[in-house]
Design a protein around this motif. Structure first.
Motif, mmCIF file in Angstrom:
data_model
loop_
_atom_site.group_PDB
_atom_site.id
_atom_site.type_symbol
_atom_site.label_atom_id
_atom_site.label_comp_id
_atom_site.label_asym_id
_atom_site.label_seq_id
_atom_site.Cartn_x
_atom_site.Cartn_y
_atom_site.Cartn_z
ATOM 1 N N THR B 95 0.864 -1.173 0.000
ATOM 2 C CA THR B 95 0.000 0.000 0.000
ATOM 3 C C THR B 95 0.899 1.220 0.000
ATOM 4 O O THR B 95 2.115 1.092 0.015
ATOM 5 C CB THR B 95 -0.902 0.016 1.247
ATOM 6 N N ALA B 96 0.305 2.407 0.018
ATOM 7 C CA ALA B 96 1.099 3.629 -0.080
ATOM 8 C C ALA B 96 1.686 4.025 1.264
ATOM 9 O O ALA B 96 1.593 5.163 1.674
ATOM 10 C CB ALA B 96 0.239 4.757 -0.627
ATOM 11 N N SER B 97 2.285 3.108 1.971
ATOM 12 C CA SER B 97 2.853 3.462 3.268
ATOM 13 C C SER B 97 4.333 3.742 3.123
ATOM 14 O O SER B 97 4.913 3.563 2.070
ATOM 15 C CB SER B 97 2.645 2.329 4.255
ATOM 16 N N GLY B 98 4.940 4.158 4.224
ATOM 17 C CA GLY B 98 6.320 4.604 4.171
ATOM 18 C C GLY B 98 7.341 3.552 3.821
ATOM 19 O O GLY B 98 8.282 3.811 3.105
ATOM 20 N N SER B 99 7.142 2.361 4.314
ATOM 21 C CA SER B 99 8.181 1.357 4.122
ATOM 22 C C SER B 99 8.173 0.836 2.697
ATOM 23 O O SER B 99 7.153 0.852 2.023
ATOM 24 C CB SER B 99 7.962 0.187 5.064
#
Lengths: 242, 168
Positions: B95-99
């Motif tokens: 998903t569009a998360s930081g990691s």
């Protein structure tokens, strides 16, 4: 020779040799591969350390033999071992890079981009075009001389440093279409696809689609409401003289 | 494929053999690594429902990850040499998360292609027309409102003549 080795690799290492397919409903899309000069580029990069080691070891051996510090048999033995190693290294580099090049596929559909790469670790990267955040082109000096470039496609999200990957995995939010001779065309294609989806944030947000109301229908309602107000006003005007 | 067809899933036995091979990479720590991977394998569970996918694993440190299909940014399918021999693959979902690591990796499934296509079909932008259908619905509603307004106007305009008697 190469073909039979390739068949052996496909059989033994279970390397998929057929091009990737796109998700159902999109047929095969356009499947394309890196330009032949990408192989040249890879070979230049891959052979470089071999050439350096060969030049240095040969130079040292010649110097050693000339100064008389090394006996003749030692020179012969060392050169056989070193050059033999280098020959094997060259062979595997060539075979590996050529196989890697031949099995690298890019598939572009109406709504999908899929990249397949790798021979030991086979990776397939799939995104919808509406999720693309940006498209860039990068090109090093050797690639410039060879007239090829990489198209880099990124989706939303954090770091995409290849070092930061877990389980030897594919690189984060980033797909690279490496070694294209028509990088500009491909970028234009991708940008057109992005343009069609320009009203999306590309964050996979399903609700955003409900925000925009259809403007023409809104105008019709406005016109009708105005007409109603006018009609009411006219009626009031009719009534007041009475 | 429907979410019900996938339902609640456990990884294939082949993943156990893969983990066994992986634990040898730990050399002297191999027994400990194997113990961890053994429990990881036996507690690993995936659940597919109408909205999203859930992954859970762990005994001492239990972990559960849930994400909705609509938020998927990109899907990676990776097959290492051992995995190809065992006929399994890892489907990594981001998903569009930081990691930059995967939020959920669906490991050890023999029907990885089907799972990937299933997830892809539910991803944002996989289908055209979803949004047009939405817009079509609101357009239809607006047209109904317009027609009602029109009826009211016609009635008002006709009022003084036709409804004059009512006015008394």
């Amino acid at each position: 020779m190469y073909e039979s080795l390739k068949a052996l690799a496909a059989e033994l290492l279970r390397v998929p040799t057929d091009p990737p397919h796109l998700p159902e409903g999109q047929g095969r899309g356009t499947v394309f591969r890196a330009a032949p000069r990408f192989l040249t580029y890879q070979l230049v990069v891959g052979f470089f350390p071999i050439a350096v080691i060969f030049v240095i070891s040969t130079g040292l051996l010649i110097a050693g033999a000339a100064s008389g510090e090394l006996p003749g048999w030692a020179v012969a033995l060392i050169s056989i071992v070193v050059d033999g190693t280098l020959a094997v290294w060259t062979f595997f580099t060539y075979f590996g890079l050529r196989l890697e090049y031949e099995l690298r596929y890019y598939a572009l559909g109406d709504r999908t981009l899929r990249i397949r790469e790798g021979i030991f670790q086979v990776r397939e990267f799939t995104i919808t075009l509406s999720n693309i955040q940006n498209v860039s082109i990068d090109q090093g000096p050797i690639e410039q001389a060879l007239g090829i470039a990489n198209v880099v496609v990124e989706t939303a999200g954090g770091s995409s440093a290849p070092q930061a990957q877990k389980h030897g995995g594919a690189s984060g939010h980033r797909g690279v279409l490496a070694g294209l001779s028509n990088a500009n065309e491909v970028r234009e294609l991708l940008r057109q696809a992005m343009g069609k989806a320009a009203h999306h944030t590309g964050l996979g947000h399903a609700e955003e689609e409900r925000e925009g109301l259809p403007e023409p229908a809104l105008r019709e309602v406005l016109a009708e409401a105005k007409a109603l107000a006018d009609a009411l006003g006219a009626r009031e005007a009719d009534r007041s003289p009475r | 494929m429907t979410p019900e067809a996938l339902g609640s899933r456990r990884p294939d036995r082949a993943l156990f053999w893969l983990y066994l091979c992986h634990s040898f990479a730990g050399f002297v720590f191999a027994p400990f690594l194997f113990l961890y991977l053994y429990f990881h394998f036996h507690t690993l569970r995936y659940e597919f429902d109408a909205k999203g996918i859930r992954q859970s694993y762990g005994i001492l440190f239990h972990k559960e990850v849930f994400l909705t299909y609509g938020r998927i940014q990109d899907i990676h399918l990776t097959r290492g040499l051992l995995q190809r021999w065992l006929g399994i693959a890892t489907v990594e979902i981001q998903t569009a998360s930081g990691s930059s690591g995967a939020q959920i990796s669906v490991e050890g499934m023999k029907d990885y292609e089907a799972i990937r296509d299933f997830l892809y079909a539910r991803m944002h932008g996989a289908h055209e027309g979803g949004e047009d259908a939405q817009a079509g619905e609101s357009t239809a509603l607006l047209r109904q409102i317009r027609d009602e307004l029109k009826r009211a106007r016609v009635a008002v305009e006709a009022g003084p003549d036709a409804g004059g008697t009512r006015d008394v």
